[in-house]
Design a protein around this motif. Structure first.
Motif, PDB file in Angstrom:
ATOM      1  N   ALA A  22       0.847  -1.204   0.000  1.00 16.53           N
ATOM      2  CA  ALA A  22       0.000   0.000   0.000  1.00 16.53           C
ATOM      3  C   ALA A  22       0.880   1.251   0.000  1.00 16.53           C
ATOM      4  O   ALA A  22       0.635   2.219  -0.717  1.00 16.53           O
ATOM      5  N   GLU A  23       1.928   1.181   0.801  1.00 19.18           N
ATOM      6  CA  GLU A  23       2.800   2.357   0.933  1.00 19.18           C
ATOM      7  C   GLU A  23       3.527   2.635  -0.382  1.00 19.18           C
ATOM      8  O   GLU A  23       3.656   3.776  -0.817  1.00 19.18           O
ATOM      9  N   MET A  24       3.970   1.569  -1.060  1.00 20.01           N
ATOM     10  CA  MET A  24       4.641   1.750  -2.360  1.00 20.01           C
ATOM     11  C   MET A  24       3.673   2.290  -3.408  1.00 20.01           C
ATOM     12  O   MET A  24       4.051   3.098  -4.264  1.00 20.01           O
ATOM     13  N   VAL A  25       2.434   1.824  -3.355  1.00 21.90           N
ATOM     14  CA  VAL A  25       1.446   2.318  -4.332  1.00 21.90           C
ATOM     15  C   VAL A  25       1.291   3.828  -4.170  1.00 21.90           C
ATOM     16  O   VAL A  25       1.262   4.580  -5.139  1.00 21.90           O
ATOM     17  N   GLU A  26       1.230   4.285  -2.916  1.00 26.59           N
ATOM     18  CA  GLU A  26       1.078   5.732  -2.684  1.00 26.59           C
ATOM     19  C   GLU A  26       2.288   6.511  -3.174  1.00 26.59           C
ATOM     20  O   GLU A  26       2.165   7.598  -3.710  1.00 26.59           O
ATOM     21  N   ARG A  27       3.465   5.934  -2.984  1.00 27.43           N
ATOM     22  CA  ARG A  27       4.689   6.649  -3.323  1.00 27.43           C
ATOM     23  C   ARG A  27       5.044   6.519  -4.810  1.00 27.43           C
ATOM     24  O   ARG A  27       5.526   7.450  -5.417  1.00 27.43           O
ATOM     25  N   ASN A  28       4.793   5.340  -5.392  1.00 30.00           N
ATOM     26  CA  ASN A  28       5.329   5.056  -6.731  1.00 30.00           C
ATOM     27  C   ASN A  28       4.309   5.020  -7.858  1.00 30.00           C
ATOM     28  O   ASN A  28       4.641   4.643  -8.979  1.00 30.00           O
ATOM     29  N   THR A  29       3.060   5.363  -7.562  1.00 30.35           N
ATOM     30  CA  THR A  29       2.091   5.433  -8.660  1.00 30.35           C
ATOM     31  C   THR A  29       1.352   6.768  -8.610  1.00 30.35           C
ATOM     32  O   THR A  29       1.181   7.349  -7.540  1.00 30.35           O
ATOM     33  N   VAL A  30       0.938   7.223  -9.781  1.00 29.78           N
ATOM     34  CA  VAL A  30       0.130   8.452  -9.884  1.00 29.78           C
ATOM     35  C   VAL A  30      -1.054   8.125 -10.785  1.00 29.78           C
ATOM     36  O   VAL A  30      -0.871   7.575 -11.883  1.00 29.78           O
ATOM     37  N   ARG A  31      -2.250   8.446 -10.300  1.00 34.68           N
ATOM     38  CA  ARG A  31      -3.448   8.279 -11.140  1.00 34.68           C
ATOM     39  C   ARG A  31      -3.905   9.653 -11.569  1.00 34.68           C
ATOM     40  O   ARG A  31      -3.943  10.577 -10.747  1.00 34.68           O
ATOM     41  N   GLY A  32      -4.314   9.790 -12.818  1.00 31.90           N
ATOM     42  CA  GLY A  32      -4.832  11.075 -13.272  1.00 31.90           C
ATOM     43  C   GLY A  32      -6.137  10.903 -14.028  1.00 31.90           C
ATOM     44  O   GLY A  32      -6.480   9.797 -14.455  1.00 31.90           O
ATOM     45  N   GLN A  33      -6.837  12.028 -14.176  1.00 30.51           N
ATOM     46  CA  GLN A  33      -8.089  12.015 -14.953  1.00 30.51           C
ATOM     47  C   GLN A  33      -8.185  13.344 -15.683  1.00 30.51           C
ATOM     48  O   GLN A  33      -7.964  14.390 -15.081  1.00 30.51           O
ATOM     49  N   TYR A  34      -8.467  13.289 -16.995  1.00 32.09           N
ATOM     50  CA  TYR A  34      -8.416  14.549 -17.740  1.00 32.09           C
ATOM     51  C   TYR A  34      -9.640  15.430 -17.523  1.00 32.09           C
ATOM     52  O   TYR A  34     -10.740  14.955 -17.341  1.00 32.09           O
ATOM     53  N   ARG A  35      -9.335  16.729 -17.492  1.00 31.16           N
ATOM     54  CA  ARG A  35     -10.372  17.748 -17.423  1.00 31.16           C
ATOM     55  C   ARG A  35     -10.461  18.395 -18.805  1.00 31.16           C
ATOM     56  O   ARG A  35      -9.673  18.071 -19.682  1.00 31.16           O
ATOM     57  N   ALA A  36     -11.417  19.324 -18.944  1.00 36.24           N
ATOM     58  CA  ALA A  36     -11.559  20.019 -20.226  1.00 36.24           C
ATOM     59  C   ALA A  36     -10.241  20.710 -20.587  1.00 36.24           C
ATOM     60  O   ALA A  36      -9.424  20.998 -19.722  1.00 36.24           O
ATOM     61  N   HIS A  90      -9.084   1.646  -2.062  1.00 37.97           N
ATOM     62  CA  HIS A  90      -9.276   2.115  -0.679  1.00 37.97           C
ATOM     63  C   HIS A  90      -8.983   3.599  -0.526  1.00 37.97           C
ATOM     64  O   HIS A  90      -9.215   4.154   0.549  1.00 37.97           O
ATOM     65  N   LEU A  91      -8.426   4.206  -1.570  1.00 36.53           N
ATOM     66  CA  LEU A  91      -8.078   5.621  -1.441  1.00 36.53           C
ATOM     67  C   LEU A  91      -9.336   6.483  -1.538  1.00 36.53           C
ATOM     68  O   LEU A  91     -10.191   6.253  -2.386  1.00 36.53           O
ATOM     69  N   LYS A  92      -9.410   7.448  -0.634  1.00 30.77           N
ATOM     70  CA  LYS A  92     -10.583   8.328  -0.643  1.00 30.77           C
ATOM     71  C   LYS A  92     -10.479   9.352  -1.768  1.00 30.77           C
ATOM     72  O   LYS A  92     -11.454   9.703  -2.409  1.00 30.77           O
ATOM     73  N   GLU A  93      -9.250   9.845  -1.982  1.00 29.66           N
ATOM     74  CA  GLU A  93      -9.142  10.960  -2.925  1.00 29.66           C
ATOM     75  C   GLU A  93      -9.299  10.494  -4.368  1.00 29.66           C
ATOM     76  O   GLU A  93      -8.978   9.342  -4.709  1.00 29.66           O
ATOM     77  N   ALA A  94      -9.793  11.415  -5.193  1.00 27.06           N
ATOM     78  CA  ALA A  94      -9.999  11.126  -6.609  1.00 27.06           C
ATOM     79  C   ALA A  94      -8.652  11.136  -7.327  1.00 27.06           C
ATOM     80  O   ALA A  94      -7.667  11.657  -6.801  1.00 27.06           O
ATOM     81  N   PRO A  95      -8.587  10.575  -8.558  1.00 27.70           N
ATOM     82  CA  PRO A  95      -7.355  10.708  -9.343  1.00 27.70           C
ATOM     83  C   PRO A  95      -7.019  12.181  -9.536  1.00 27.70           C
ATOM     84  O   PRO A  95      -7.915  13.032  -9.540  1.00 27.70           O
ATOM     85  N   LYS A  96      -5.732  12.479  -9.717  1.00 30.45           N
ATOM     86  CA  LYS A  96      -5.322  13.881  -9.862  1.00 30.45           C
ATOM     87  C   LYS A  96      -5.806  14.422 -11.201  1.00 30.45           C
ATOM     88  O   LYS A  96      -5.583  13.790 -12.238  1.00 30.45           O
ATOM     89  N   PRO A  97      -6.467  15.577 -11.183  1.00 28.73           N
ATOM     90  CA  PRO A  97      -6.949  16.135 -12.456  1.00 28.73           C
ATOM     91  C   PRO A  97      -5.797  16.668 -13.297  1.00 28.73           C
ATOM     92  O   PRO A  97      -4.785  17.107 -12.762  1.00 28.73           O
ATOM     93  N   TYR A  98      -5.925  16.583 -14.619  1.00 23.39           N
ATOM     94  CA  TYR A  98      -4.969  17.248 -15.503  1.00 23.39           C
ATOM     95  C   TYR A  98      -5.732  17.836 -16.676  1.00 23.39           C
ATOM     96  O   TYR A  98      -6.767  17.305 -17.091  1.00 23.39           O
ATOM     97  N   THR A  99      -5.223  18.929 -17.180  1.00 22.27           N
ATOM     98  CA  THR A  99      -5.875  19.608 -18.294  1.00 22.27           C
ATOM     99  C   THR A  99      -5.591  18.846 -19.583  1.00 22.27           C
ATOM    100  O   THR A  99      -4.447  18.456 -19.831  1.00 22.27           O
ATOM    101  N   SER A 100      -6.620  18.630 -20.382  1.00 24.76           N
ATOM    102  CA  SER A 100      -6.429  17.965 -21.676  1.00 24.76           C
ATOM    103  C   SER A 100      -5.381  18.713 -22.482  1.00 24.76           C
ATOM    104  O   SER A 100      -5.361  19.948 -22.491  1.00 24.76           O
ATOM    105  N   GLY A 101      -4.522  17.970 -23.167  1.00 28.16           N
ATOM    106  CA  GLY A 101      -3.496  18.603 -23.995  1.00 28.16           C
ATOM    107  C   GLY A 101      -2.199  18.873 -23.251  1.00 28.16           C
ATOM    108  O   GLY A 101      -1.292  19.490 -23.793  1.00 28.16           O
ATOM    109  N   THR A 102      -2.103  18.403 -22.013  1.00 33.12           N
ATOM    110  CA  THR A 102      -0.848  18.552 -21.250  1.00 33.12           C
ATOM    111  C   THR A 102      -0.225  17.153 -21.068  1.00 33.12           C
ATOM    112  O   THR A 102      -0.771  16.163 -21.569  1.00 33.12           O
TER     113      THR A 102
END
Ligand code: NAD
Length: 484
Positions: free
Chosen positions: A272-286, A451-463
Motif C-alpha cells: 500500500a505504501e509503495m502504491v502511494e509513493r510510486n504510482t500516480v493516477r490522473g483524470q483529464y479535465r476540459a 481504498h483511497l478516498k481521494e480522486a485521481p489527480k486532475p490534468y488539463t487535456s493537452g498537457t
C-alpha cells in the motif's frame, strides 16, 4: 511464402476492429501473394447479410483504410470472403457455420474472436458442442482478458476447456509492431548492446504510451477499465518484458515467453505504501487537444464522481541482479500533449571526463525506440562538433531507422500477427501464465487504489498529465524524455 489453405472465421466481422484493422491487414497480404489458393475468410456476426452485402461492406472498409489499392488483388481478396449470421446470445445460426466449414476438416481452421469478451466463453462452448474444433484449429482472442487475476483465470479456464494452450493466441498488437521486432534484433543480433544492458551501465528505462484521443464515445466501457487495466497490464508490461528479459535460447515461442514470464515474476510487488509513493493516477479535465476545445472525462461520461483513471505513471522495480536499482518509469494516458509511444533506455553518465569544461556538457547516451507515430530507433551519441577548431562536443542522434532508406511500407502489426497465427507461430502472443502473472502484479495496485478516498489527480487535456507524475521522476533527479 504462400500460406497453406485455411479458413479464418472472424466473429465480430461487422465490428469496428474488423473494419479498421482486420480486413485492411488481411487485404495487404493478397497483392504480395501470401494468401494461398484455398484461403477463405468467413465473417460471422449477428446481422443477417448476404455474402455480397458483406463483401460490399468489406470493400468500403478496405478502400477507406488502404492507400494504394490493386483492383485485381482486391477482387481476388473479396472473392475469398463468405458471410454467416450467428447470434451468439440467442445461440442460433451455428448449423449454417457447420455447413460452411464442412469438408474442410484437414485445413487450418482459425477462429478470431473480435467480439465482446463476454462472448469468449459462449462462443468456445458452442464451437465445442458443434464439433467445429479440429486438430488444426486455433483461436485468437482480443484484449481485455479479464478485469483482474480472478476473471482472467476464468476466461483462460473456459477457453482452455475447448482449446489446448498451443491453439490459443492471445493478441497484444504492440508485439506485432515493426519496432518491437527491431528491439529484439538490436539486443540479440548485435554484440554491442548486450554487454551494456544491465545495472552497471543503464541508469533507468522509460516507457511512454501517450494518446491525444479521449474515450471517443466508449466512456461506458472505459469507465469499467481505466488506464491501468486497459494499457499497463498488457501493452506496457509486455514492452517492459522485452527490454528487461534475459536472452532467450532461441526465437521459439516458449523460449521467449519463458523469459518474459521470469520478468513478470520478478516485478517488485507493491505494498500500500509503495502504491502511494510510486504510482500516480490522473483524470483529464476540459482543455484543448488537436487544436480544438475538448470536454473533460467526467462530462463525457455523464456522471460526476467516477474515480476511473485516464492516466497512470508508475515507478517499477525489477528484482534481479541485472536490474538492481534501475527503475523502469511507465506512463500512459489519454488526452495528452502528443501521440507518442516510445521506450527510452537512459545509459549512465561517463565515469570521468577528459575534456575541458569549455567542451560543453556531455550528455549520457540514450537509446530511443519509437513505436509511434513514426517508428524508428535512435541512439544519442556524443561527437566532436564538426569543423570547430577547438574540441567542442555535440550530441547527435545516430538514426537506425531503415524503413525510409529502403522505401518500404511498414506493415501493420495485425498483418504480421494474423499470418503468424495462421502459421501457428505463438512467439508474439501471450501465454496464459504471462497474462496471469501480469494480473498478479496489477491486482494489489487496483486493490490499494480502491481504498483511497481521494480522486485521481486532475490534468488539463493537452498537457503531459498531472504534475505529480513529473514529481515522481524528478524527485529521483531524473526527467521524462522530451517527446517533441
Ligand atoms: P464492436 O462493438 O465494434 O463489434 C462487435 C461485433 O460483435 C460486431 O460485429 C457485432 O455484430 C458482433 N456481435 C454483437 N453481438 C453479437 C451477438 N449476439 N452474436 C454475434 N455477434 C455479435 O467491437 P470492436 O471494437 O470491433 O471490438 C471487438 C473486440 O476487440 C473486443 O473484444 C474489443 O475489446 C477488442 N478490441 C478492439 C479494439 C478496437 O480498436 N476496436 C482494440 C483492441 C481490442
Amino acid at each position: 511464402a504462400q500460406s497453406d489453405p485455411f479458413d479464418l472465421v472472424v466473429f465480430g466481422g461487422t465490428g469496428d476492429l474488423a473494419h479498421r484493422k482486420l480486413l485492411p491487414s488481411l487485404y495487404h497480404r493478397e497483392p504480395v501473394g501470401q494468401l494461398g489458393e484455398g484461403a477463405r475468410i468467413i465473417a460471422v456476426s449477428r446481422r443477417p447479410l448476404s455474402d455480397d452485402e458483406y463483401r460490399d461492406w468489406a470493400r468500403k472498409a478496405i478502400c477507406e483504410h488502404v492507400a494504394d489499392i490493386d483492383q485485381d488483388a482486391l477482387e481476388r481478396f473479396l472473392a475469398r470472403i463468405q458471410y454467416v449470421s450467428v447470434d451468439v446470445a440467442q445461440n442460433t445460426g451455428w448449423e449454417t457455420l457447420e455447413q460452411t466449414l464442412a469438408g474442410r476438416e484437414g485445413v487450418v481452421r482459425a477462429f478470431y474472436l473480435s467480439v465482446s469478451p463476454d462472448f469468449f466463453g459462449p462462443i468456445c462452448s458452442s464451437l465445442g458442442e458443434h464439433n467445429l474444433v479440429t486438430e488444426k484449429s486455433r483461436v485468437t482472442i482480443e484484449k481485455p482478458i479479464g478485469k483482474n487475476g480472478k476473471s482472467a483465470h476464468t476466461v483462460n479456464e473456459t477457453i482452455g476447456s475447448v482449446f489446448k494452450e498451443h491453439q490459443i493466441f492471445r493478441i497484444d498488437h504492440y508485439l506485432g509492431k515493426e519496432t518491437v521486432q527491431n528491439l529484439m534484433a538490436l539486443r540479440f543480433a548485435n554484440v554491442l548492446f548486450e554487454p551494456l544492458w544491465n545495472a552497471a551501465h543503464i541508469d533507468h528505462v522509460q516507457i511512454t504510451v501517450a494518446e491525444t484521443l479521449g474515450v471517443e464515445g466508449r466512456a461506458g466501457y472505459y469507465d469499467t477499465a481505466g488506464a491501468l487495466r486497459d494499457m499497463v497490464q498488457n501493452h506496457l508490461l509486455q514492452l517492459l518484458c522485452l527490454v528487461a528479459m534475459e536472452p532467450p535460447e532461441s526465437m521459439a515461442p516458449d523460449s521467449v515467453r519463458d523469459e518474459k514470464l521470469k520478468v513478470l515474476k520478478a516485478l517488485h510487488p507493491m505494498s500500500a505504501e509503495m502504491v502511494e509513493r510510486n504510482t500516480v493516477r490522473g483524470q483529464y479535465r476540459a482543455g484543448a487537444s488537436a487544436g480544438g476545445a475538448v470536454k473533460g472525462y467526467l462530462d463525457e461520461l455523464g456522471h460526476p464522481d467516477s474515480h476511473t483513471e485516464t492516466f497512470v505513471a508508475a515507478k517499477v522495480d525489477i528484482q534481479s541482479w541485472r536490474w538492481a536499482n534501475v527503475p523502469f518509469y511507465l506512463r500512459t494516458g489519454k488526452r495528452l500533449a502528443a501521440r507518442v509511444s516510445e521506450i527510452t533506455i537512459q545509459f549512465k553518465d561517463l565515469p570521468h571526463s577528459i575534456f575541458l569544461p569549455g567542451a560543453g556538457r556531455i550528455a549520457a547516451n540514450k537509446l530511443v525506440i519509437r513505436l509511434q507515430p513514426d517508428e524508428g530507433v535512435k541512439m544519442q551519441v556524443m561527437i566532436k562538433d564538426p569543423g570547430s577548431s577547438s574540441m567542442r562536443l555535440r550530441e547527435v542522434p545516430l538514426d537506425m531507422t531503415f524503413a525510409e532508406a529502403f522505401n518500404v511500407r511498414q506493415p501493420d502489426a495485425y498483418e504480421r500477427l494474423i499470418m503468424d497465427m495462421i502459421r501457428g507461430n505463438q512467439t508474439l502472443f501471450m501465454r496464459r501464465d504471462e497474462v496471469e502473472a501480469a494480473w498478479k502484479w496489477i491486482d494489489p495496485i487496483l486493490e490499494h487504489w480502491s481504498h483511497l478516498k481521494e480522486a485521481p489527480k486532475p490534468y488539463t487535456s493537452g498537457t503531459w498529465g498531472p504534475s505529480a507524475s513529473i514529481a515522481l521522476i524528478e524527485r529521483d533527479g531524473r526527467t521524462w524524455h522530451d517527446e517533441s
